[in-house]
Design an enzyme around this catalytic site. Sequence first.
Site, PDB file in Angstrom:
ATOM      1  N   SER A 183      41.763  51.632  48.191  1.00 38.01           N
ATOM      2  CA  SER A 183      41.496  50.282  47.402  1.00 38.01           C
ATOM      3  C   SER A 183      42.567  49.444  47.016  1.00 38.01           C
ATOM      4  O   SER A 183      42.278  48.544  46.376  1.00 38.01           O
ATOM      5  CB  SER A 183      40.401  50.759  46.479  1.00 38.01           C
ATOM      6  N   ALA A 185      44.730  47.178  48.078  1.00 39.09           N
ATOM      7  CA  ALA A 185      44.646  45.850  48.402  1.00 39.09           C
ATOM      8  C   ALA A 185      43.554  45.052  47.490  1.00 39.09           C
ATOM      9  O   ALA A 185      43.658  43.984  47.340  1.00 39.09           O
ATOM     10  CB  ALA A 185      44.471  45.442  49.925  1.00 39.09           C
ATOM     11  N   ASP A 186      42.365  45.765  47.334  1.00 39.01           N
ATOM     12  CA  ASP A 186      41.310  45.060  46.450  1.00 39.01           C
ATOM     13  C   ASP A 186      41.936  44.774  45.053  1.00 39.01           C
ATOM     14  O   ASP A 186      41.583  43.683  44.349  1.00 39.01           O
ATOM     15  CB  ASP A 186      40.242  46.066  46.455  1.00 39.01           C
ATOM     16  N   TYR A 187      42.284  45.790  44.485  1.00 40.51           N
ATOM     17  CA  TYR A 187      43.029  45.801  43.029  1.00 40.51           C
ATOM     18  C   TYR A 187      44.058  44.708  42.894  1.00 40.51           C
ATOM     19  O   TYR A 187      44.067  43.843  42.098  1.00 40.51           O
ATOM     20  CB  TYR A 187      43.286  46.981  42.566  1.00 40.51           C
ATOM     21  N   GLY A 190      42.725  41.415  43.072  1.00 45.71           N
ATOM     22  CA  GLY A 190      42.077  40.933  41.775  1.00 45.71           C
ATOM     23  C   GLY A 190      43.105  40.711  41.008  1.00 45.71           C
ATOM     24  O   GLY A 190      42.988  39.716  40.044  1.00 45.71           O
TER      25      GLY A 190
END
Length: 412
Positions: A183, A185-187, A190
Amino acid sequence: MTMLEKPLHAAPSTSQTPGALAGIRVLDIATFVAAPFCGTILADFGAEVIKIEQPDGGDSLRRFGTATDCGDTLVWLSEARNKKTVTLDLRKPEGAELFRKLVAESDVVLENFRPGTLEKWGLGYDVLSAIRPGLVMLRISAYGQTGPKSSEPGFARIAHAFAGLSYLSGEADGPPVVPGSTSMADYVSGIWGAVGVLAALRERDHSGQGQVIDLGLYESVFRLLDELAPAYAKYGIVRNRMGADTVNVVPHSHYQTRSGEWVALACTSDKMWERLAAVMQQPALAVEYPTSDVRVRHRELINHIVNDWIGAHDLVEVLEKTRAGGVPCAQIYSIAEIVEDPQFLARGNLMQVDDPRAGELLLPAAVPRLSRTPPVFRHAGRALGADNGDVYQGLLGLSDEQLRSHAASGVI
């Protein structure tokens, strides 16, 4: 003794002092992690973040991760913290109308649908900014709003691959591996999203106008890959997997101690190498291999020397000797070591909270720390629709009858 039977790690701040972003209202209509994590950051610093979910089941993040007795996962409880939660079906005309009314009272919208989805529902930025000219909209998608791949789906794993990070991850003679977290890249997106939102809000202070922040998941990762692009463009260098090693510096890797633990050691300069040579009681090495260029050409030999020295000492000895010599070195921690470490405790990086739904939780504290307006923890991720009354009646002035009618028809 379990972790939660141990003494409290760090009591979260529950001060009622307004946060740095007090007075900013954010509508989080995104799903999973990327854009919602931007909302978490903003909420940690005092923004009023209203998490909007589908009435039937809510955000899929509620079911991603380790399940708890309350029905929501630990990921949800941690990453949806400090947000109000309401239900709303944006696909229904009545739901879209309620959303437009919320936009009229808000500053920021966070979304991560495929490009064109909001426009299809009549909720594109052109429509919303006509209602609220100062509206800032963060749009995170797999490949951004433009380009030949803009309509394609994607998740963090795809972003890691497309951005070039997965190609670099793993041993030199092995396959590409997950770069630490599926995850990431998601964080990271964000975080970049929060930077964009704050920059846009700052500019709005001068112009009074909002704007769109357009971010692709892969872009958030690619921007972190230091000289990868210029090295290829100027010299044709295609960096390959190097395991724990670093392309331009030696020794800068992971080594195993005699007692079995692994440590990370970083000699990023010639001065650090000189210090390490002294710590190893081999000062002649600093004369024989004085510069990074020389050491890189003798990478295998240098790593072998350092590996032999670390492998001849227990963990405590390695850490004590490198600390005394001013050489950056740390044990490679699992979460089991993290929760016991006095540095994490002293900095308040872990906070133990008592959630009314899930019981005791140990959560990562917000960062960064601000001296006058620090982040404040108010609550963990809430139940689906927990704040419908507060938002729709308190903010929009809906009556009890209207609330019941919208609930019965599946609008909320």
